[in-house]
Enzyme design. Structure first.
Site, PDB file in Angstrom:
ATOM      1  N   ASP A 102       0.781  -1.259   0.000  1.00  0.00           N
ATOM      2  CA  ASP A 102       0.000   0.000   0.000  1.00  0.00           C
ATOM      3  C   ASP A 102       0.808   1.303   0.000  1.00  0.00           C
ATOM      4  O   ASP A 102       1.803   1.420   0.719  1.00  0.00           O
ATOM      5  CB  ASP A 102      -0.853   0.108   1.277  1.00  0.00           C
ATOM      6  CG  ASP A 102      -1.572  -1.153   1.639  1.00  0.00           C
ATOM      7  OD1 ASP A 102      -1.470  -2.144   0.908  1.00  0.00           O
ATOM      8  OD2 ASP A 102      -2.249  -1.145   2.681  1.00  0.00           O
ATOM      9  N   GLU A 126     -10.523  -2.314   4.577  1.00  0.00           N
ATOM     10  CA  GLU A 126      -9.167  -1.822   4.797  1.00  0.00           C
ATOM     11  C   GLU A 126      -9.020  -0.413   4.228  1.00  0.00           C
ATOM     12  O   GLU A 126      -9.826   0.028   3.401  1.00  0.00           O
ATOM     13  CB  GLU A 126      -8.143  -2.754   4.120  1.00  0.00           C
ATOM     14  CG  GLU A 126      -8.167  -4.182   4.686  1.00  0.00           C
ATOM     15  CD  GLU A 126      -7.066  -5.093   4.150  1.00  0.00           C
ATOM     16  OE1 GLU A 126      -6.447  -5.791   4.960  1.00  0.00           O
ATOM     17  OE2 GLU A 126      -6.830  -5.112   2.935  1.00  0.00           O
TER      18      GLU A 126
HETATM   19  C1  FRU Z   1      -3.886  -3.554   2.732  1.00  0.00           C
HETATM   20  C2  FRU Z   1      -3.261  -3.982   4.046  1.00  0.00           C
HETATM   21  C3  FRU Z   1      -3.596  -3.018   5.158  1.00  0.00           C
HETATM   22  C4  FRU Z   1      -2.470  -3.211   6.116  1.00  0.00           C
HETATM   23  C5  FRU Z   1      -1.303  -3.462   5.201  1.00  0.00           C
HETATM   24  C6  FRU Z   1      -0.294  -4.415   5.739  1.00  0.00           C
HETATM   25  O1  FRU Z   1      -3.252  -4.065   1.617  1.00  0.00           O
HETATM   26  O2  FRU Z   1      -3.664  -5.299   4.366  1.00  0.00           O
HETATM   27  O3  FRU Z   1      -4.874  -3.222   5.721  1.00  0.00           O
HETATM   28  O4  FRU Z   1      -2.268  -2.105   6.942  1.00  0.00           O
HETATM   29  O5  FRU Z   1      -1.843  -3.968   3.998  1.00  0.00           O
HETATM   30  O6  FRU Z   1       0.840  -4.472   4.930  1.00  0.00           O
END
Ligand code: FRU
Length: 522
Positions: A59, A241
């Site tokens: 992300d 998320e």
């Molecule tokens: C989304 C996610 C978020 C988390 C991160 C962990 O892709 O799962 O919810 O903070 O990636 O790397």
């Protein structure tokens, strides 16, 4: 030995020691890779999209503009090309086209891995971490405590903060972390913070499993729970998320609406990860919507966890997404790095007949690296086809306007691999077929299905089609971002042929059909 001779010998040694000292020791990868001839020319390496010099990225985090600089932090694991203990990688840009790599910004600590979050410019120094003359940048992120997780607890995700008083170069964690503890919610993460002028407070949106929660604060340290949203709204095929909440004017009306972005995994329309949005109102405490249907920001399989910039001048909303999907993110066939970001896109609200839609479209700045090489009108008779050759569609932009509602575009390479895009008037659908596009066998879901996007509200007259294709991705925009699809691709040779087929009973025109070469930003 004469003093001058000693200095002559010692000089280079001192310079060498100084150089070693100044190296960003946290990210040796940047320097090591830059020295190699292969820098950013490996197979599938995107040439005009952001990707890390090496190792795993997911992300985008902490998107913030400050002092003439756009920051991009990102979920990063510097030891491998699969997901692992999360850090925040860092890059900066002056124009959102060219990027400069920076040392890693945040490292895991005793509270846990550093998961996704945001960064604000604390102009009034409400946190006290800087001064009003030199306001601090404050990062708000999720701590993921693996020991807690392994021990079977449900409170292992908490929210923490860190600050920088040198425009993001170096970061200090706050001693009083975590600032939001967990009351027993397994998926409790991804805080997005912004300054809410009307209530003169910081607002924080995070996700808690199947819904979003909103908190407020006066100093970024003490947070008060306000409200929740979404248990019975939108798609719920997977966990929620990466929320984002921001106001936008509805184009041409001056009316303000609030938009809530929620990424969801799995449960996206074409499988795995995707981002839905809600249009509604936010009164400083609660987000509400009358929206009944589920809306998707992007219908392709590979635009996830995207969020927007804080502190942008003139209130533009600029979005960056992670160009992958948890279904196969860790399996894609790249070797020393993994995955890239979408091009930065401008978000806006537009009226389409009865309905307001969230539109996303590349920033104008991208034009600075596009060099037009073909530009003409193309007529394809009924049932016929026209073929265009270009040495490298995999680093190009293709765009045209057309009244045609039935159309097939096939990108092909010397190995007969093909990517097929179909606009189908009877079905009111656009499809992206990467089944025979190149390498697909690395994971069963990647090439198993044709991706579908409904296009119920095309213009009666001309519609714009714009395609950005890099070495391992395609981004497709219809009508300035009314309909969007983003997908990864791994052809075994670059596509060099584009066949335009007309399946309908009347001839079609593609006006100002333009192919531009995209220059490399690396
Ligand atoms: C989304 C996610 C978020 C988390 C991160 C962990 O892709 O799962 O919810 O903070 O990636 O790397």
């Amino acid at each position: 030995m004469k003093t001058s001779r000693k200095l002559f010998l010692l000089g280079p040694l001192i310079l060498f020691l100084l150089a070693c000292k100044e190296k960003p020791k946290e990210n040796p990868a940047v320097e090591k890779t830059q020295m190699e001839d292969t820098f950013y020319t490996e197979a599938y390496r995107p040439q005009f999209h952001f990707s890390p010099t090496e190792k795993w990225m997911n992300d985008p985090n902490g998107l913030v503009y400050h002092d003439g600089v756009y920051h991009l932090f990102y979920q990063y694991y510097p030891e491998d090309i699969v997901w692992g203990p999360m850090h925040w990688g860092h890059a900066t840009s002056k124009d959102l086209v060219f990027w400069e790599h920076k040392p890693i910004a945040l490292f895991p600590d005793e509270n846990g891995y550093i998961f996704s979050g945001s960064v604000v410019v604390d102009e009034k120094n409400t946190s006290g971490f800087g001064t009003e003359e030199k306001p601090p940048l404050v990062a708000i992120f999720t701590y993921h405590n693996v020991n807690g997780e392994k021990a079977g607890r449900s409170d292992f995700q908490t929210q923490g903060i860190a600050y920088s008083i040198d425009n993001g170069e170096t970061w200090e964690k706050y001693q009083g972390n975590p600032v939001i503890p967990n009351s027993g919610i397994k998926d409790f993460r991804d805080p997005k913070v912004f300054w809410h002028k009307e209530s003169q407070k910081w607002i924080l949106a995070l996700v808690a499993g199947d819904h979003a929660q909103f908190y407020s604060s006066e100093d970024l340290k003490e947070w008060e729970y306000m409200s929740e949203f979404g248990k019975d709204k939108g798609a719920h095929g997977g966990v929620w998320e990466c929320p984002d909440l921001f106001p936008l004017n509805v184009d041409g009306t001056g009316e303000e609406k609030w938009v809530l972005l929620i990424s969801i995994n799995p449960g996206a329309p074409n499988g795995g990860s995707g981002t839905q949005y809600f249009i509604g109102n936010f009164d400083g405490t609660t987000f509400t919507t009358t929206q009944k249907d589920t809306r998707w920001l992007d219908w392709g399989t590979d635009n996830y966890a995207g969020v927007t910039y804080n502190n942008i001048p003139n209130e533009d909303r600029i979005f960056i997404g992670w160009m992958s999907n948890w279904q196969y993110a860790t399996d894609t066939p790249t070797e020393n790095w993994r995955s890239a970001m979408t091009v930065p896109r401008k978000l806006s609200l537009q009226n389409f007949g009865e309905e307001i839609g969230l539109v996303n479209y590349p920033l104008e700045n991208l034009g600075t690296i596009l060099k037009s090489e073909i530009n003409r009108d193309i007529v394809v008779p009924a049932g016929a086809e026209e073929t265009l050759n270009f040495d490298h569609f995999n680093q190009s932009e293709v765009r045209f306007n057309t009244e045609a509602k039935d159309l097939v575009l096939t990108f092909r390479n010397s190995m007969e691999e093909e990517l097929v895009l179909t606009m189908d008037n009877a079905q009111k659908a656009f499809s992206l077929d990467r089944i025979a596009s190149g390498k697909t066998g690395f994971q069963e879901d990647f090439g198993s299905k044709i991706q579908q996007m409904p296009i119920p509200n095309l213009q009666e007259k001309s519609n714009e089609v714009r395609i950005l294709m890099d070495w391992s991705s395609i981004e497709l925009f219809i009508n300035g971002g009314q309909y969007v699809m983003t997908a990864q691709l791994f052809p075994n040779a670059p596509y060099t042929e584009l066949q335009i087929s007309n399946p309908s009973a009347a001839s079609i025109e593609l006006n100002e059909f333009e192919v531009s070469r995209a220059e490399s930003i690396w």
